[in-house]
Write a protein that holds these residues in place. Structure first.
Motif, short mmCIF file in Angstrom:
data_model
loop_
_atom_site.label_atom_id
_atom_site.label_comp_id
_atom_site.label_asym_id
_atom_site.label_seq_id
_atom_site.Cartn_x
_atom_site.Cartn_y
_atom_site.Cartn_z
N ARG A 8 -58.18 -23.38 6.76
CA ARG A 8 -58.13 -22.62 7.77
C ARG A 8 -59.55 -21.69 7.58
N TYR A 50 -51.64 -28.83 14.37
CA TYR A 50 -50.96 -28.03 13.47
C TYR A 50 -49.66 -28.39 13.43
N TYR A 184 -50.98 -19.82 12.67
CA TYR A 184 -52.32 -20.16 12.46
C TYR A 184 -53.26 -19.44 13.60
#
Length: 256
Positions: A8, A50, A184
């Protein structure tokens, strides 16, 4: 912790290192699992990757999905030039810019079309007008290295099946799915669902019905003309080489 490997907010200078540590989508050594490296900006339309990773859809297909969250298209371009990225989720105009530089990438499927969620858009994605007024003008696609399409079509199809499975899961379980994805993006599940309402994810049935590439190529031609006129690109890429939707035709023939 996600079941897949998710990297990330990777600074551009660390992108290559992150991919090197993960491996790549080429032929694995005996006993090793195949790895697909995918990079994209923090656009809500890509959130299903994701979900696919966290639900373990990649492992069930027999590969490992490594997600690199990279905002800078210039960093992704360098990674492609160094053969360190396998694919990306990106807007059609960014695919055109890469193709104009001689990069051999092709869109193997559509991901989504914006219907108002394009404002704001991530840096580098050029929005000519609001998609509320012009739906379908901004198309996000899964862009894959042509050598991977030619050499490991089975692996590319596994990734595509993961995407469509994640899409089905989201539609059947929006509360749970948005709970997984929203972290996320640093937003609430409710906000993620709200933003997702401003785009149109395109199902497998919607993409495998034939003639899918015709409108895509026409749109690509319009964007190319605009970029040539504005000076954003100097070389006109071959629109026929921008799309390779043949894997959609028999996507599930060799599935488990």
């Amino acid at each position: 912790m996600a079941k897949g490997d998710i990297v990330r907010r990777v600074p551009a200078i660390l992108l290559s290192a992150a991919i090197l540590l993960a491996g790549c989508g080429r032929e694995p050594a005996a006993g090793d699992e195949a790895v697909i490296n995918i990079a994209f900006q923090s656009w809500v339309g890509y959130g299903l990757f994701y979900l696919a990773s966290e639900k373990g859809f990649d492992k069930e297909e027999g590969f490992r999905l490594n997600i690199v969250d990279e905002e800078l298209d210039s960093a992704r371009q360098e990674a492609f030039k160094m053969n360190m990225l396998d694919c990306e989720a990106a807007t059609l105009d960014l695919l055109i810019e890469k193709a104009s530089q001689g990069m051999s990438l092709a869109a193997v499927m559509k991901i989504d079309e914006s219907a108002g969620s394009d404002s704001p858009r991530p840096p580098g994605a050029h929005v000519p007008a609001s998609t509320k007024e012009y739906p379908g003008i901004i198309i996000d696609t899964l862009n894959v290295r042509q050598d991977l399409i030619d050499g490991r079509p089975d692996l590319v199809k596994k990734l595509m099946r993961c995407w469509f499975r994640a899409l089905s899961y989201y539609r059947e379980n929006p509360a749970e799915a948005s709970q997984i994805i929203s972290k996320y993006y640093g937003i609430s599940p409710e906000e993620y669902r709200r933003q997702a309402e401003g785009l149109r994810w395109i199902s497998y049935a919607g993409q495998s019905s034939g003639g899918n590439g015709n409108g895509f190529i026409e749109t690509a031609g319009i964007i190319i003309d605009a970029k040539i006129i504005s000076g954003r690109i100097k070389e006109r890429p071959d629109t026929q080489l921008l799309v390779d939707f043949k894997l959609l035709e028999n996507l599930y023939e060799d599935s488990k």
